[in-house]
Design an enzyme around this catalytic site. Sequence first.
Site, PDB file in Angstrom:
ATOM      1  N   LEU A  96      -3.291   9.764  -5.511  1.00 14.63           N
ATOM      2  CA  LEU A  96      -3.644  10.722  -4.466  1.00 14.63           C
ATOM      3  C   LEU A  96      -2.393  11.206  -3.752  1.00 14.63           C
ATOM      4  CD1 LEU A  96      -6.764   8.967  -2.894  1.00 14.63           C
ATOM      5  CD2 LEU A  96      -6.702  10.694  -4.701  1.00 14.63           C
ATOM      6  N   ASP A 196      -9.841  -3.290   6.711  1.00  4.92           N
ATOM      7  CA  ASP A 196      -8.406  -3.497   6.964  1.00  4.92           C
ATOM      8  C   ASP A 196      -7.788  -2.159   7.368  1.00  4.92           C
ATOM      9  OD1 ASP A 196      -5.945  -4.702   7.165  1.00  4.92           O
ATOM     10  OD2 ASP A 196      -5.595  -4.867   5.004  1.00  4.92           O
TER      11      ASP A 196
END
Length: 293
Positions: A96, A196
């Site tokens: 990405l 997280d």
Amino acid sequence: MDLFAQIAAELSTALDRPVVIDRTQTLGGGSINHAFRLDTSAGHVFVKTNHADRADMFAAEAAGLDELAAATALRVPRVLARGSTDTQAWLALDYLELGGPPAPARFGEALAQLHRHTADTFGWTCDNTIGSTAQRNTPHTDWVGFWQSCRLGPQIEFAKLDGAPRGLIGDCERLHDDLPAFFIDYCPRPSLLHGDLWSGNWGYGSDGAPTLFDPAVYYGDREADIAMTELFGTPGAAFYAAYDAAWPRDAGYRVRRTLYNLYHILNHHHLFGGGYASQAARMAGSLRAELRG
């Protein structure tokens, strides 16, 4: 078969076409895994590797990414393939391009949408890791019980093994026992969490789309995700305003934010030592003071 030959073969199977790796580039920035960008005949691929005995860690990460992707609230990298050689485990994902224009309001709205995906129990179908620390996700119908046995409790045991100050351990043990007091008027739903969500695990795509990666997925109190966005850098005021417009936070969030982030600071003490013990002690002390009124 060497590592990259195996990856090429598995990508060929997964994508149902021959995949040739033209170039391999080592990437920096990670403290747990080794990372690479592969330029292939099928496009760019992101690969992370670790020791072969960490294959289960990558299996859990892949399952977490699939869980987040199924919610269709935020962009996550697509899992392409995973495997292991005699010495290395690996996970291959879509590469990405990040660094696009920030869209914090869009991010806040999308995170609220993610959190509206709920389950019947707290926890998840498998254990995973927080950093490189094992994270227990045994399903519970009771959120307080889950946090005691699967989050705070294990970190207290790590702290004892790591030789943390006795005062810190004592305060954390008392918090563990008094945990129900933080939830007298608040009953969270089991929301789908990234798990997280510090600033190193989210970004904006080239088109500005909020993007999540490196998850530690479970179903829990949505405040735990929001709290972590305030621990190591934040998305900014527009993010929180947009989240609250979509799904307002409870008035008790200010206190529980510290409770949830204490878990991560204790984990950082376990992983890195240093000044995290004193930071955890300050957090535990402030929580104890809240209980004393």
